[in-house]
Design an enzyme around this catalytic site. Structure first.
Site, mmCIF file in Angstrom:
data_model
loop_
_atom_site.group_PDB
_atom_site.id
_atom_site.type_symbol
_atom_site.label_atom_id
_atom_site.label_comp_id
_atom_site.label_asym_id
_atom_site.label_seq_id
_atom_site.Cartn_x
_atom_site.Cartn_y
_atom_site.Cartn_z
ATOM 1 N N CYS A 89 40.954 52.546 32.586
ATOM 2 C CA CYS A 89 41.683 53.488 33.547
ATOM 3 C C CYS A 89 41.232 54.960 33.248
ATOM 4 C CB CYS A 89 43.274 53.447 33.123
ATOM 5 S SG CYS A 89 44.461 54.002 34.628
ATOM 6 N N GLU A 106 44.554 45.457 28.865
ATOM 7 C CA GLU A 106 45.708 45.135 28.042
ATOM 8 C C GLU A 106 47.099 44.846 28.442
ATOM 9 O OE1 GLU A 106 46.248 49.458 29.241
ATOM 10 O OE2 GLU A 106 44.639 47.948 28.898
ATOM 11 N N HIS A 147 43.983 47.654 33.792
ATOM 12 C CA HIS A 147 44.378 47.641 32.450
ATOM 13 C C HIS A 147 44.362 46.201 31.799
ATOM 14 C CE1 HIS A 147 45.990 51.675 31.985
ATOM 15 N NE2 HIS A 147 46.174 51.741 33.457
#
Length: 237
Positions: A107, A212, A210
């Site tokens: 990001c 994650e 993202h």
């Protein structure tokens, strides 16, 4: 042999009383670190750009890069512009590139990498049919926007993702405008927003989404980090 040591620059903005996006970025810092560790790499949080003794660099998410850093519009609606964070992140990228140390950006990390390579950013994305910015959650927090991205054939990412189109978690309002020197685009959204870049000869890659995010399938969450880990071990050998 000891595990490769990976530097992650600390987040320097306090979340208390700040924009909710700052709190989210600070919270997911640890989730990014966990995905790095899952590849058998050691994570060290650093506060200076020295990379002595390190085998790789991971640039996590965070606030906006100051538009003055890339000749952009300084009156644009940016958030959490932190001169100390920009100075740390850009200096450590420069050091990694100088040393040929593998780099992975996530990001903001992609945006920092692009600016460090002489590129520029869209200061605030216009509305399109693709939602990139995070949405308000029922608890007044933020939740990811999800959308598909197309991965470029022959890219490092597509080889590990196992598909040429994937669904990703998005949470950004800026994006690459002019691609930095030496970088190539390896993923895009349907509205043309650049979603990943790589360097074709240097051990460098970054994603705008993202991985994650908690609802990302494990294999897709691991993919950028698996590419990075392979680059780290290859460079170390």
């Amino acid at each position: 042999m000891t595990a490769p040591r990976i530097a992650m620059p600390a987040r320097l903005s306090a979340a208390d009383g700040a924009d909710a996006r700052v709190g989210l970025a600070n919270a997911i810092f640890h989730d990014v670190a966990a995905l790095v560790r899952a590849q058998g790499l050691e994570v060290v949080v650093v506060h200076d750009p020295s990379l002595d003794g390190f085998d790789g660099l991971v640039l996590p998410g965070g606030g906006d890069v100051d538009p003055a850093r890339y000749g952009g519009d300084t009156s644009a609606p940016c958030y959490d512009v932190n001169p100390a964070q920009d100075a740390l992140d850009l200096a450590i990228v420069d050091e990694a590139m100088r040393r040929g140390i593998p780099v992975l950006g996530v990001c903001r990390g992609l945006q920092v990498l692009n600016v460090a390579c002489g590129g520029s950013l869209v200061e605030h994305l216009p509305h399109t049919d693709v939602r990139h910015t995070p949405l308000k959650a029922d608890d007044d927090g933020l939740r990811w926007a999800w959308h598909p991205v197309d991965l470029a054939a022959g890219s490092r990412l597509v080889a590990h993702a196992g598909a040429s189109a994937i669904e990703v978690a998005s949470g950004h309002h800026q994006a690459v405008r002019r691609v930095g020197d030496g970088l190539v685009v390896t993923a895009t959204a349907a509205d043309g927003v650049i979603e990943a870049v790589e360097h074709p000869t240097a051990p460098v890659l970054a994603v705008q989404w993202h991985p994650e995010a908690k609802d990302t399938p494990p294999a897709l969450a691991a993919a950028p980090f698996a590419v990075f880990a392979a680059l780290v071990r290859e460079a170390r050998a």
